[in-house]
Each structure stands twice: as C-alpha cells, then as structure tokens.
Design an enzyme around this catalytic site. Structure first.
Site, mmCIF file in Angstrom:
data_model
loop_
_atom_site.group_PDB
_atom_site.id
_atom_site.type_symbol
_atom_site.label_atom_id
_atom_site.label_comp_id
_atom_site.label_asym_id
_atom_site.label_seq_id
_atom_site.Cartn_x
_atom_site.Cartn_y
_atom_site.Cartn_z
ATOM 1 N N ASP A 212 0.809 -1.518 0.019
ATOM 2 C CA ASP A 212 0.095 -0.399 0.508
ATOM 3 C C ASP A 212 0.798 0.910 -0.301
ATOM 4 O O ASP A 212 1.811 1.408 0.651
ATOM 5 C CB ASP A 212 -0.840 0.227 1.507
ATOM 6 N N LEU A 213 0.845 2.265 -0.802
ATOM 7 C CA LEU A 213 1.558 2.997 -1.124
ATOM 8 C C LEU A 213 1.193 4.304 0.399
ATOM 9 O O LEU A 213 0.725 4.564 0.478
ATOM 10 C CB LEU A 213 0.976 4.181 -2.606
ATOM 11 N N ASP A 255 -4.037 2.753 -4.109
ATOM 12 C CA ASP A 255 -2.962 2.144 -4.156
ATOM 13 C C ASP A 255 -2.163 1.139 -3.620
ATOM 14 O O ASP A 255 -1.955 0.813 -3.533
ATOM 15 C CB ASP A 255 -2.666 3.376 -3.555
#
Length: 331
Positions: A212-213, A255
């Site tokens: 996960d960004l 994301d």
C-alpha cells in the site's frame, strides 16, 4: 470422298465439344470438391475462440489434403505453431518458422526454400490487427491444385481469425488494469488457488506481499488526479522491473497491490520487498510536505493455512508496517 471428309470433320468437332464439356465438368467437380472441403473447415473453426486451438485445427484439416510439417501464425507479439515433426527436426523447423514470422513481409504467398523446407507466407489484415500465417513443407513444392485449395481456405480462415483476435483482446482487457497495465484482481483470484495447490503438492515455499502506497492520498489531493494516475503508472513499472516472470504482481485497486512470490521463502521475499521500498522511494514523489513510499506486509504460506487466513495475515502485517513508520516491510 467429300462426304467422308465432312463426316470426319463433324466427328472431330463433336469430340472437341465432348472434350470441352468433360473439361468443364471436371472443373466444376473440382470446384465443388473444394467447396465441400472448405465448408468442413468453416464448420470446424466456427466455435473456436482461442488462436492456438484455431491454428491446430486448421493444420489438422489441411493435412488431409495438403501434407505439411508445420503451420505457424504470428499476430505481432505472440506466435502460435502446430508441428507434426519430432526431435531434432522439430527444433530445426520451429527455428525456421520463428525467423520467417519475425521478418516484416506483407507479400501474399511469399515462397522461399530454407534447408529443404518450402515456406509459404500469407498476410491477414483488418482495421484492428494484422497477422502472418506460414506453412512449411519438406522436400517438395505445393502443386497448383493443392495451392488453389489453400488460397480458398485462407479466405475462409480470415473471418474466424479476426473474431478470435477480438475475443482474445476482450479477454485480455478484462484481466488487465487499464491504468497500470498490471494484471487485476480477477487474475489474482484465478491464479492464486493454483499457486497454493502447487505449493501444497510439491512442498515449495510461497510468499505473499500486501503493498500500500504511503501518503498517496496527499500526493493525489495536492497535485491532482491526472498526476496521481501517472504516479501509479511509474510505481507499477518500477515494481514490475524487480519481479520475476513467475511472480504475480497485481493492482487490486486504488494504491493497493498484491505480490505472490512462487518458490520463495520469507527470508528471500524480504530482500525483494526491501528493494521495492527502495525503488518506490527513489521515484522521489512528494506532496510538498510528505514523501511517497510503500508499506509492505509479508507472509509465507504454511501447511494448514487457508487462503482467507493467508490474505488476512498479510493485511495485518501491512498495517503493522504502516503503524511502525511506513515505507518498510513487516512480517
């Protein structure tokens, strides 16, 4: 004498007429035979929706009337071949076919001879795509009557080929994330069970990373959604360069990404995930106040663990990485 001569002339004319009639009958019979054969081909190809099966079916049908060793087809990035040879000769003929199909050539029915193999090429063009079909036959050239059948068959083959191209493109688009070009959630759901089953059967390690960004929302809000889309493309490209062809990297949405690493123990998977953190950080993307990174939760599949539990543990590890500072790997 004059009467006899006249009779002979009439007989000659009658024989000439008869020969002409027989010739026309033979011609119509040949046309009818070809039409019947081609109709069988059409019926054979009608329900096929994938290119490999279509090329194989076409080769098997044609082999009844025109002996050959190989039929190959290239649609640009992909090649499909059906070969009746074995062993060393199989490798030799496939090598010839690959070289021929890679050569840019739009000439219809281009005939060449390579290492005793007669090669014929046909081109198929339509608005959306193009392709090249090759036939290789050993030692002897194709006679004219067999070539006539092939030409008629090519006209029949063109439309099923186009439909198959269209079907494969729809199939591909349904499984590819349109923004990043990565496989999507559907592909993950299709492949992960097989990867787990293989790990069970052969006792091979299998690791899963949930990614996960970090601070992507801030970047998106500060720079705008078009910029955010470009960021996701850059991230996907950077991470994909670090993975192997047998690994499965997918964009699950937003994301969030998942990475399944076959034949990879937790220790080695950790090194790869550290590299992923580094390459995303090196993109040097920020919102002005916060730099984007990636947090990764990593779990190795264990005997007795089901898929749901495995995914939940990877998700728990991801949030552990988030809560302990971000842009790091937790397991």
């Amino acid at each position: 004498m004059s009467t006899i001569q006249t009779g002979m002339e009439k007989a000659i004319l009658l024989q000439a007429d008869l020969d002409e009639i027989l010739s026309q009958l033979h011609h119509y019979q040949s046309q009818s035979d070809r039409l019947e054969k081609v109709n069988k081909l059409y019926q054979k190809l009608a329900g096929i929706t994938d290119l490999p099966t279509m090329i194989e079916s076409f080769s098997i049908w044609l082999g009844q009337y025109v002996p050959h060793e190989l039929i190959g087809y290239s649609s640009g990035q992909k090649m499909h071949m059906y070969c009746s040879c074995h062993g060393l000769q199989r490798r030799q003929i496939i090598k010839i076919a690959e070289k021929q199909l890679k050569e840019p050539d739009s000439t219809i029915d281009r005939h060449t001879v390579i290492d005793d193999f007669h090669s014929h090429k046909w081109s198929f063009e339509n608005k959306k795509n193009s392709g090249t079909l090759i036939l290789l036959r050993k030692d002897q050239e194709i006679p004219s009557d067999e070539m006539d059948l092939i030409h008629e068959a090519m006209s029949t083959l063109a439309e099923p080929l186009k439909k198959t191209h269209d079907y494969e493109e729809i199939f591909r688009q349904a499984r590819i994330d349109p923004l990043t070009g990565l496989p999507n959630r559907l592909v993950f759901n299709e492949r992960i069970d097989h990867m787990i089953e293989r790990s069970k059967r052969y006792n091979h390690p299998l690791s899963l990373a949930a990614l996960d960004l970090d601070h992507f929302k801030e970047v998106n809000d500060a720079m705008g959604h078009p910029y955010g889309d470009e960021v996701l493309k850059q991230v996907a490209t950077a991470m994909q360069k670090q993975t192997r062809c047998q690994d499965l990297l997918v964009r699950m949405g937003g994301d969030e990404f998942l990475l399944a690493l076959s034949d990879t123990e937790l220790h080695d998977a950790g090194f790869l995930c550290e590299r992923l953190c580094r390459v995303v950080s090196e993109l040097d993307i920020n919102s002005g106040t916060k730099k984007m990174g990636v947090s990764i939760g990593l779990v190795q599949w264990q005997q007795g663990m089901n898929k749901k539990e495995w995914l939940e543990r990877a998700d728990d590890a991801l949030y552990q990485a988030k809560n302990s500072g971000r842009n790091k790997v937790a397991h």
